[in-house]
Write a protein that holds these residues in place. Sequence first.
Motif, PDB file in Angstrom:
ATOM      1  N   LYS B 120      38.645  67.817   5.738  1.00  0.00           N
ATOM      2  CA  LYS B 120      37.691  66.816   5.234  1.00  0.00           C
ATOM      3  C   LYS B 120      36.993  66.118   6.412  1.00  0.00           C
ATOM      4  O   LYS B 120      35.768  66.001   6.440  1.00  0.00           O
ATOM      5  CB  LYS B 120      38.462  65.801   4.376  1.00  0.00           C
ATOM      6  CG  LYS B 120      37.596  64.765   3.710  1.00  0.00           C
ATOM      7  CD  LYS B 120      38.374  64.023   2.613  1.00  0.00           C
ATOM      8  CE  LYS B 120      37.601  62.836   2.105  1.00  0.00           C
ATOM      9  NZ  LYS B 120      38.045  61.556   2.695  1.00  0.00           N
ATOM     10  N   ILE B 121      37.796  65.698   7.385  1.00  0.00           N
ATOM     11  CA  ILE B 121      37.212  65.006   8.542  1.00  0.00           C
ATOM     12  C   ILE B 121      36.278  65.945   9.314  1.00  0.00           C
ATOM     13  O   ILE B 121      35.195  65.538   9.744  1.00  0.00           O
ATOM     14  CB  ILE B 121      38.324  64.454   9.472  1.00  0.00           C
ATOM     15  CG1 ILE B 121      39.160  63.407   8.715  1.00  0.00           C
ATOM     16  CG2 ILE B 121      37.725  63.846  10.744  1.00  0.00           C
ATOM     17  CD1 ILE B 121      40.354  62.884   9.494  1.00  0.00           C
ATOM     18  N   ALA B 122      36.695  67.183   9.455  1.00  0.00           N
ATOM     19  CA  ALA B 122      35.872  68.150  10.198  1.00  0.00           C
ATOM     20  C   ALA B 122      34.521  68.341   9.509  1.00  0.00           C
ATOM     21  O   ALA B 122      33.480  68.353  10.164  1.00  0.00           O
ATOM     22  CB  ALA B 122      36.604  69.482  10.324  1.00  0.00           C
ATOM     23  N   LEU B 123      34.545  68.471   8.180  1.00  0.00           N
ATOM     24  CA  LEU B 123      33.289  68.661   7.440  1.00  0.00           C
ATOM     25  C   LEU B 123      32.402  67.427   7.558  1.00  0.00           C
ATOM     26  O   LEU B 123      31.187  67.535   7.740  1.00  0.00           O
ATOM     27  CB  LEU B 123      33.588  68.989   5.971  1.00  0.00           C
ATOM     28  CG  LEU B 123      34.193  70.381   5.719  1.00  0.00           C
ATOM     29  CD1 LEU B 123      34.629  70.529   4.265  1.00  0.00           C
ATOM     30  CD2 LEU B 123      33.219  71.499   6.096  1.00  0.00           C
ATOM     31  N   GLU B 124      33.021  66.254   7.504  1.00  0.00           N
ATOM     32  CA  GLU B 124      32.243  65.007   7.575  1.00  0.00           C
ATOM     33  C   GLU B 124      31.665  64.774   8.970  1.00  0.00           C
ATOM     34  O   GLU B 124      30.507  64.399   9.128  1.00  0.00           O
ATOM     35  CB  GLU B 124      33.138  63.805   7.220  1.00  0.00           C
ATOM     36  CG  GLU B 124      33.388  63.675   5.715  1.00  0.00           C
ATOM     37  CD  GLU B 124      34.477  62.650   5.413  1.00  0.00           C
ATOM     38  OE1 GLU B 124      34.838  62.526   4.242  1.00  0.00           O
ATOM     39  OE2 GLU B 124      34.979  61.988   6.357  1.00  0.00           O
ATOM     40  N   GLU B 125      32.491  64.981   9.999  1.00  0.00           N
ATOM     41  CA  GLU B 125      32.094  64.578  11.355  1.00  0.00           C
ATOM     42  C   GLU B 125      31.428  65.706  12.159  1.00  0.00           C
ATOM     43  O   GLU B 125      30.559  65.449  12.974  1.00  0.00           O
ATOM     44  CB  GLU B 125      33.308  64.046  12.135  1.00  0.00           C
ATOM     45  CG  GLU B 125      33.945  62.823  11.523  1.00  0.00           C
ATOM     46  CD  GLU B 125      32.997  61.613  11.512  1.00  0.00           C
ATOM     47  OE1 GLU B 125      32.148  61.510  12.412  1.00  0.00           O
ATOM     48  OE2 GLU B 125      33.117  60.789  10.577  1.00  0.00           O
ATOM     49  N   ILE B 135      42.767  67.693  14.464  1.00  0.00           N
ATOM     50  CA  ILE B 135      44.236  67.642  14.457  1.00  0.00           C
ATOM     51  C   ILE B 135      44.775  67.054  15.756  1.00  0.00           C
ATOM     52  O   ILE B 135      45.815  66.413  15.780  1.00  0.00           O
ATOM     53  CB  ILE B 135      44.805  69.061  14.196  1.00  0.00           C
ATOM     54  CG1 ILE B 135      44.654  69.355  12.700  1.00  0.00           C
ATOM     55  CG2 ILE B 135      46.248  69.173  14.607  1.00  0.00           C
ATOM     56  CD1 ILE B 135      45.537  70.453  12.208  1.00  0.00           C
ATOM     57  N   LEU B 136      44.035  67.258  16.848  1.00  0.00           N
ATOM     58  CA  LEU B 136      44.515  66.728  18.119  1.00  0.00           C
ATOM     59  C   LEU B 136      44.520  65.199  18.132  1.00  0.00           C
ATOM     60  O   LEU B 136      45.327  64.578  18.822  1.00  0.00           O
ATOM     61  CB  LEU B 136      43.680  67.276  19.287  1.00  0.00           C
ATOM     62  CG  LEU B 136      43.822  68.778  19.519  1.00  0.00           C
ATOM     63  CD1 LEU B 136      43.058  69.200  20.761  1.00  0.00           C
ATOM     64  CD2 LEU B 136      45.277  69.201  19.628  1.00  0.00           C
ATOM     65  N   GLY B 137      43.611  64.598  17.358  1.00  0.00           N
ATOM     66  CA  GLY B 137      43.646  63.140  17.201  1.00  0.00           C
ATOM     67  C   GLY B 137      44.964  62.718  16.580  1.00  0.00           C
ATOM     68  O   GLY B 137      45.628  61.780  17.046  1.00  0.00           O
ATOM     69  N   GLU B 168      30.023  64.764  21.217  1.00  0.00           N
ATOM     70  CA  GLU B 168      30.038  63.501  20.480  1.00  0.00           C
ATOM     71  C   GLU B 168      30.701  63.649  19.107  1.00  0.00           C
ATOM     72  O   GLU B 168      31.544  62.847  18.723  1.00  0.00           O
ATOM     73  CB  GLU B 168      28.593  63.030  20.272  1.00  0.00           C
ATOM     74  CG  GLU B 168      28.310  61.678  20.880  1.00  0.00           C
ATOM     75  CD  GLU B 168      26.822  61.412  20.892  1.00  0.00           C
ATOM     76  OE1 GLU B 168      26.236  61.336  19.787  1.00  0.00           O
ATOM     77  OE2 GLU B 168      26.238  61.324  22.006  1.00  0.00           O
ATOM     78  N   LYS B 169      30.300  64.696  18.400  1.00  0.00           N
ATOM     79  CA  LYS B 169      30.850  64.927  17.056  1.00  0.00           C
ATOM     80  C   LYS B 169      32.356  65.123  17.109  1.00  0.00           C
ATOM     81  O   LYS B 169      33.100  64.586  16.288  1.00  0.00           O
ATOM     82  CB  LYS B 169      30.211  66.177  16.433  1.00  0.00           C
ATOM     83  CG  LYS B 169      28.808  65.965  15.909  1.00  0.00           C
ATOM     84  CD  LYS B 169      28.262  67.297  15.420  1.00  0.00           C
ATOM     85  CE  LYS B 169      26.817  67.183  14.978  1.00  0.00           C
ATOM     86  NZ  LYS B 169      26.261  68.506  14.683  1.00  0.00           N
ATOM     87  N   ASN B 170      32.804  65.907  18.081  1.00  0.00           N
ATOM     88  CA  ASN B 170      34.239  66.168  18.188  1.00  0.00           C
ATOM     89  C   ASN B 170      35.019  64.909  18.567  1.00  0.00           C
ATOM     90  O   ASN B 170      36.117  64.685  18.075  1.00  0.00           O
ATOM     91  CB  ASN B 170      34.502  67.289  19.197  1.00  0.00           C
ATOM     92  CG  ASN B 170      34.358  68.666  18.562  1.00  0.00           C
ATOM     93  OD1 ASN B 170      35.218  69.097  17.814  1.00  0.00           O
ATOM     94  ND2 ASN B 170      33.244  69.319  18.824  1.00  0.00           N
ATOM     95  N   ILE B 171      34.420  64.114  19.454  1.00  0.00           N
ATOM     96  CA  ILE B 171      35.098  62.868  19.843  1.00  0.00           C
ATOM     97  C   ILE B 171      35.183  61.918  18.650  1.00  0.00           C
ATOM     98  O   ILE B 171      36.225  61.307  18.404  1.00  0.00           O
ATOM     99  CB  ILE B 171      34.388  62.224  21.063  1.00  0.00           C
ATOM    100  CG1 ILE B 171      34.711  63.067  22.318  1.00  0.00           C
ATOM    101  CG2 ILE B 171      34.823  60.770  21.260  1.00  0.00           C
ATOM    102  CD1 ILE B 171      34.032  62.619  23.582  1.00  0.00           C
ATOM    103  N   LYS B 176      38.520  59.387  14.489  1.00  0.00           N
ATOM    104  CA  LYS B 176      38.757  59.141  13.061  1.00  0.00           C
ATOM    105  C   LYS B 176      40.188  59.547  12.695  1.00  0.00           C
ATOM    106  O   LYS B 176      40.890  58.816  12.000  1.00  0.00           O
ATOM    107  CB  LYS B 176      37.747  59.928  12.220  1.00  0.00           C
ATOM    108  CG  LYS B 176      37.629  59.416  10.806  1.00  0.00           C
ATOM    109  CD  LYS B 176      36.364  59.955  10.162  1.00  0.00           C
ATOM    110  CE  LYS B 176      36.230  59.459   8.740  1.00  0.00           C
ATOM    111  NZ  LYS B 176      35.007  59.974   8.107  1.00  0.00           N
ATOM    112  N   ALA B 177      40.606  60.708  13.195  1.00  0.00           N
ATOM    113  CA  ALA B 177      41.961  61.188  12.908  1.00  0.00           C
ATOM    114  C   ALA B 177      43.004  60.283  13.555  1.00  0.00           C
ATOM    115  O   ALA B 177      44.043  59.983  12.965  1.00  0.00           O
ATOM    116  CB  ALA B 177      42.127  62.619  13.412  1.00  0.00           C
ATOM    117  N   TYR B 178      42.719  59.835  14.765  1.00  0.00           N
ATOM    118  CA  TYR B 178      43.656  58.977  15.501  1.00  0.00           C
ATOM    119  C   TYR B 178      43.825  57.634  14.795  1.00  0.00           C
ATOM    120  O   TYR B 178      44.920  57.084  14.726  1.00  0.00           O
ATOM    121  CB  TYR B 178      43.128  58.763  16.918  1.00  0.00           C
ATOM    122  CG  TYR B 178      44.095  58.053  17.840  1.00  0.00           C
ATOM    123  CD1 TYR B 178      45.045  58.770  18.559  1.00  0.00           C
ATOM    124  CD2 TYR B 178      44.049  56.660  18.006  1.00  0.00           C
ATOM    125  CE1 TYR B 178      45.925  58.141  19.411  1.00  0.00           C
ATOM    126  CE2 TYR B 178      44.934  56.019  18.856  1.00  0.00           C
ATOM    127  CZ  TYR B 178      45.868  56.749  19.557  1.00  0.00           C
ATOM    128  OH  TYR B 178      46.743  56.122  20.401  1.00  0.00           O
TER     129      TYR B 178
END
Lengths: 402, 180
Positions: B120-125, B135-137, B168-171, B176-178
């Motif tokens: 979900k986070i990957a699709l959003e961000e 997942i690394l977050g 930027e997107k990955n950060i 968000k995950a963290y």
Amino acid sequence: MNKKSQKSQTSQKSQTSCILEGSQAIAQTINNIKPTVISAYPITPQTHIVEDLAKLKADGKATYEYVRAESEFAAASIVTGASATGERVYTATSSQGLILMAEVLFNIAGMRLPVVLTCANRGLSAPITIWNDHQDAMTIRDAGWIMLFAENHQEAVEQHLLAYKVAENLGLPAMVNIDGFVLTHTYESVNIPTPAQVKKFLPAYKPVKGTYLNPENPVTFGAFATPAHYMEIRQELHNALVNSQELIKKEYNNLKKAIPEIIKPTEKATKINNGLVEYYGPKNPKTILIALGSLVGTIKDVVDSESDVGVLKIKCLRPFPEKEILDILKTAKHAAVMEKAISLGATNGPMAMDIKAGAKNKIDTHIKSYVVGLGGRDITKQMIKKIIKDAENKNDAIKFIG
Amino acid sequence: MHQIRIHGRGGQGVVTAAELIAIAAFNDGWQAQAFPSFGVERTGAPIEAFARIDKNSIRTREHVYEPNVLIIQDATLLSSIDVARGCDKKTIVIINSTLPKEKIKIKLPQKNIFVIDATKIALEEIGKNIVNTVILGAFAKATGLVTLKSLEKAIEQKFGEKNKSLVEKNINAIRKAYNL
């Protein structure tokens, strides 16, 4: 040495400058060594080494000519020609690529050209494998090349500088072997020498006039030799290769003095480490394991958990450092040669043959031959422990552990 | 020594995730190692990658058989391979799933399981179903083995050359995950 002191390893932190994939570390080192001609075939089996070198060139960060070849045979031939005109050259390959080069590799050595090649060691077909072992290197070990094997990224970096220095000094080609995937695709910390540091040890290549192809001073390379001369020329090459041991040791020491930052740090349990061999473990071990390349790292961890086992790393397979090897082995009761290679149909692994032949009637150590890790089979600490135990058995037959 | 094993499928950035962990740990002053389990990387095929973190130099080259941290990027792997092999009651498990952890079919203590809906986070961000960085977050948060700052720096080091917006997107996804 007791177990406790063996366990405290040297921390490399103070010397570490970056974390890189093995292939990247080698590509950057080669760029700083400044060869003038690089040629490679870019398709499997190949590594990121030549991909990175091509990118450095495309990005304007390199000065070499990069020639993309249509096969490994062509790549080896292109660097042969360039080397014969007195240029510093480089190529890299692996597995099927190396054996496709075989014909040219013999020619390079016969013509005494100081070509440097990185072999990312991988298995051979069939069945098709892309994974790590040493069958490729063993296949061409009689070609007349200096053959170095690296335990980790730092040692690979150091051996490339050493390879160029010795090769250009003696007119002998040198191959640096690094384990495919296990080193080429692994990220770990490493120090890369800057171009200025490289220069301190390895000056620009300036071959003597009349020793390279030049219309003003015509010479012939690889000419016809009748039975009246061929044998002497081959013997001369053999002698030059055997005698290069002294220069390899000397230049390793010079390299340590010139650029200490890029030398694999000496670990506490290391008793001997020169350009040819390294011995890690107690002074009077009952058993010594013998291996090439990255496998030695895993063995060192096992040695730390044993009280009377050491590991002999052969850093230079050709020329074969027989005296150094026997001097280390002679105190041990048992020795196990662990090889990621096999000489199909022979009684021992290729390196075990050399060691057993050398040891015969000279030392009393009981030497056994083990085949491990073919086609990328993971070599675990458990397997190593099993071999340590098995080395005490009298049965001399070659064993496959995996 | 901390040993991390990552399970995922070809195309999900499994190898890159292990590399990012090693680079981040290195940025934090550790010795680190990362390597793939050397598969022929076909899209969708189960893939493993490993990372080790230690204060001393790391010499062993064997695969990670007894992980302290297990990362599962694709929960559908639970039904096809024994991802929990070699894990013990202390192994921290980070898994990408929409299910609550009671429903995750893995025989390890629930207190060590961290579930994140990384897809979900990957699709959003990021706008793509690539969950490795997300997942690394969660990994940084659950284990404390790497700092968020070093992880962000690792993303820049690894993807910096490709393009800024990807970094930027990955950060953002990692943050968000963290901060969940």
